[in-house]
Design a protein around this motif. Structure first.
Motif, PDB file in Angstrom:
ATOM      1  N   ASP A  32       5.380 -15.677   4.496  1.00  0.00           N
ATOM      2  CA  ASP A  32       6.115 -14.969   3.456  1.00  0.00           C
ATOM      3  C   ASP A  32       5.200 -14.025   2.703  1.00  0.00           C
ATOM      4  OD1 ASP A  32       8.292 -17.772   2.577  1.00  0.00           O
ATOM      5  OD2 ASP A  32       8.554 -16.143   4.023  1.00  0.00           O
ATOM      6  N   CYS A  33       3.971 -14.468   2.533  1.00  0.00           N
ATOM      7  CA  CYS A  33       2.977 -13.660   1.839  1.00  0.00           C
ATOM      8  C   CYS A  33       1.602 -13.818   2.467  1.00  0.00           C
ATOM      9  CB  CYS A  33       2.868 -14.071   0.367  1.00  0.00           C
ATOM     10  SG  CYS A  33       4.266 -13.556  -0.640  1.00  0.00           S
ATOM     11  N   MET A  34       0.867 -12.728   2.485  1.00  0.00           N
ATOM     12  CA  MET A  34      -0.546 -12.749   2.829  1.00  0.00           C
ATOM     13  C   MET A  34      -1.272 -11.974   1.751  1.00  0.00           C
ATOM     14  SD  MET A  34      -0.710 -12.347   6.955  1.00  0.00           S
ATOM     15  CE  MET A  34      -2.383 -13.028   7.002  1.00  0.00           C
ATOM     16  N   GLY A  35      -2.557 -12.242   1.632  1.00  0.00           N
ATOM     17  CA  GLY A  35      -3.275 -11.553   0.580  1.00  0.00           C
ATOM     18  C   GLY A  35      -4.761 -11.443   0.826  1.00  0.00           C
ATOM     19  N   TRP A  36      -5.379 -10.590   0.054  1.00  0.00           N
ATOM     20  CA  TRP A  36      -6.836 -10.459  -0.014  1.00  0.00           C
ATOM     21  C   TRP A  36      -7.279 -10.878  -1.410  1.00  0.00           C
ATOM     22  CZ3 TRP A  36     -10.065  -9.605   3.945  1.00  0.00           C
ATOM     23  CH2 TRP A  36      -9.558  -9.051   5.116  1.00  0.00           C
ATOM     24  N   VAL A  48      -6.760  -9.479  -5.066  1.00  0.00           N
ATOM     25  CA  VAL A  48      -6.995  -8.047  -4.909  1.00  0.00           C
ATOM     26  C   VAL A  48      -5.701  -7.341  -4.505  1.00  0.00           C
ATOM     27  CG1 VAL A  48      -8.237  -6.290  -3.601  1.00  0.00           C
ATOM     28  CG2 VAL A  48      -9.395  -8.410  -4.277  1.00  0.00           C
ATOM     29  N   ALA A  49      -5.050  -7.883  -3.478  1.00  0.00           N
ATOM     30  CA  ALA A  49      -3.815  -7.281  -2.986  1.00  0.00           C
ATOM     31  C   ALA A  49      -3.008  -8.331  -2.242  1.00  0.00           C
ATOM     32  CB  ALA A  49      -4.121  -6.106  -2.059  1.00  0.00           C
ATOM     33  N   THR A  50      -1.685  -8.195  -2.321  1.00  0.00           N
ATOM     34  CA  THR A  50      -0.796  -9.099  -1.588  1.00  0.00           C
ATOM     35  C   THR A  50       0.240  -8.295  -0.833  1.00  0.00           C
ATOM     36  OG1 THR A  50       0.776  -9.341  -3.416  1.00  0.00           O
ATOM     37  CG2 THR A  50      -1.064 -10.917  -3.332  1.00  0.00           C
ATOM     38  N   LEU A  51       0.811  -8.927   0.195  1.00  0.00           N
ATOM     39  CA  LEU A  51       1.787  -8.240   1.032  1.00  0.00           C
ATOM     40  C   LEU A  51       2.858  -9.235   1.448  1.00  0.00           C
ATOM     41  CD1 LEU A  51       2.201  -5.431   2.409  1.00  0.00           C
ATOM     42  CD2 LEU A  51       1.132  -6.421   4.444  1.00  0.00           C
ATOM     43  N   VAL A  63      -7.891  -2.089  -8.586  1.00  0.00           N
ATOM     44  CA  VAL A  63      -8.023  -1.455  -7.269  1.00  0.00           C
ATOM     45  C   VAL A  63      -6.868  -0.515  -6.943  1.00  0.00           C
ATOM     46  CG1 VAL A  63      -9.304  -3.465  -6.452  1.00  0.00           C
ATOM     47  CG2 VAL A  63      -6.851  -3.261  -5.925  1.00  0.00           C
ATOM     48  N   LYS A  64      -5.876  -0.431  -7.822  1.00  0.00           N
ATOM     49  CA  LYS A  64      -4.734   0.439  -7.567  1.00  0.00           C
ATOM     50  C   LYS A  64      -5.175   1.869  -7.332  1.00  0.00           C
ATOM     51  CE  LYS A  64      -0.982  -1.977  -9.942  1.00  0.00           C
ATOM     52  NZ  LYS A  64      -0.088  -1.993 -11.138  1.00  0.00           N
ATOM     53  N   GLY A  65      -4.611   2.470  -6.304  1.00  0.00           N
ATOM     54  CA  GLY A  65      -4.928   3.851  -5.977  1.00  0.00           C
ATOM     55  C   GLY A  65      -6.169   3.999  -5.110  1.00  0.00           C
ATOM     56  N   ARG A  66      -6.919   2.904  -4.919  1.00  0.00           N
ATOM     57  CA  ARG A  66      -8.139   2.961  -4.110  1.00  0.00           C
ATOM     58  C   ARG A  66      -8.037   2.092  -2.855  1.00  0.00           C
ATOM     59  NH1 ARG A  66     -12.761   1.014  -6.072  1.00  0.00           N
ATOM     60  NH2 ARG A  66     -11.786  -0.532  -7.438  1.00  0.00           N
ATOM     61  N   PHE A  67      -7.335   0.959  -2.975  1.00  0.00           N
ATOM     62  CA  PHE A  67      -7.230   0.019  -1.853  1.00  0.00           C
ATOM     63  C   PHE A  67      -5.812   0.044  -1.288  1.00  0.00           C
ATOM     64  CE2 PHE A  67     -10.720  -3.252  -3.206  1.00  0.00           C
ATOM     65  CZ  PHE A  67     -11.620  -2.197  -3.344  1.00  0.00           C
ATOM     66  N   ASN A  83     -11.231   2.451  -0.444  1.00  0.00           N
ATOM     67  CA  ASN A  83     -11.820   3.770  -0.671  1.00  0.00           C
ATOM     68  C   ASN A  83     -12.385   3.865  -2.083  1.00  0.00           C
ATOM     69  OD1 ASN A  83     -10.886   4.573   1.917  1.00  0.00           O
ATOM     70  ND2 ASN A  83      -8.928   5.246   1.058  1.00  0.00           N
ATOM     71  N   SER A  84     -13.202   4.855  -2.300  1.00  0.00           N
ATOM     72  CA  SER A  84     -13.800   5.100  -3.622  1.00  0.00           C
ATOM     73  C   SER A  84     -14.393   3.818  -4.198  1.00  0.00           C
ATOM     74  CB  SER A  84     -12.741   5.667  -4.587  1.00  0.00           C
ATOM     75  OG  SER A  84     -12.191   6.863  -4.084  1.00  0.00           O
ATOM     76  N   LEU A  85     -15.166   3.149  -3.401  1.00  0.00           N
ATOM     77  CA  LEU A  85     -15.712   1.856  -3.805  1.00  0.00           C
ATOM     78  C   LEU A  85     -16.657   2.006  -4.990  1.00  0.00           C
ATOM     79  CD1 LEU A  85     -16.184   0.331  -0.280  1.00  0.00           C
ATOM     80  CD2 LEU A  85     -14.922  -0.746  -2.156  1.00  0.00           C
ATOM     81  N   LYS A  86     -16.643   0.977  -5.838  1.00  0.00           N
ATOM     82  CA  LYS A  86     -17.475   0.939  -7.035  1.00  0.00           C
ATOM     83  C   LYS A  86     -18.390  -0.289  -6.969  1.00  0.00           C
ATOM     84  CE  LYS A  86     -13.604   2.797  -9.767  1.00  0.00           C
ATOM     85  NZ  LYS A  86     -12.721   2.564 -10.953  1.00  0.00           N
TER      86      LYS A  86
END
Length: 126
Positions: A32-36, A48-51, A63-67, A83-86
């Motif tokens: 149902d869900c996977m995530g980082w 960090v992020a879920t799907l 991380v919005k707008g970068r990952f 992207n645009s890693l900090k």
């Protein structure tokens, strides 16, 4: 035994990009869900992020707008394009599967995911 295997970590300079992959045989389509998630030294593991199964993505504000999180059911792979890693993105990154879902959203709690990978290290230098 479920095995999730992350890859793609490494060392980059600030502003650079990395793409993480997670091999998750049988789970990209059925979860149902996977995530980082990530964990920096001395800090708690954070989302960090879920799907969702249907492809609805959510991101931490940092991380919005970068990952970008994505999955390929045919290849049984979950990915994270960074992207645009900090320097503050430096951490061990983990993928997680079989997460709890509220329908159109995924849980962000660690205990909400049943399976985890061993992690891949991302180091961003300034």
């Amino acid at each position: 035994q479920v095995q999730l295997a992350e890859s793609g970590g490494g060392s980059v300079q600030a502003g650079g990009s990395l793409r993480l992959s997670c091999a998750a045989p049988g789970y990209t389509a059925s979860s149902d869900c996977m995530g980082w998630f990530r964990q920096a030294p001395g800090k708690e593991r954070e989302g960090v992020a879920t799907l969702t199964r249907r492809g609805t993505a959510s991101y931490a504000d940092s991380v919005k707008g970068r990952f970008t999180i994505s999955k390929d059911n045919a290849k049984n792979t979950l990915s994270l394009q960074m992207n645009s890693l900090k320097p503050e993105d430096t951490a061990m990154y983990y993928c997680a599967a079989l997460g709890s879902s509220g329908g159109s959203w995924c849980t962000w709690t660690i205990t909400g995911y049943q399976y985890w990978g061993q992690g891949t290290q991302v180091t961003v230098s300034s």
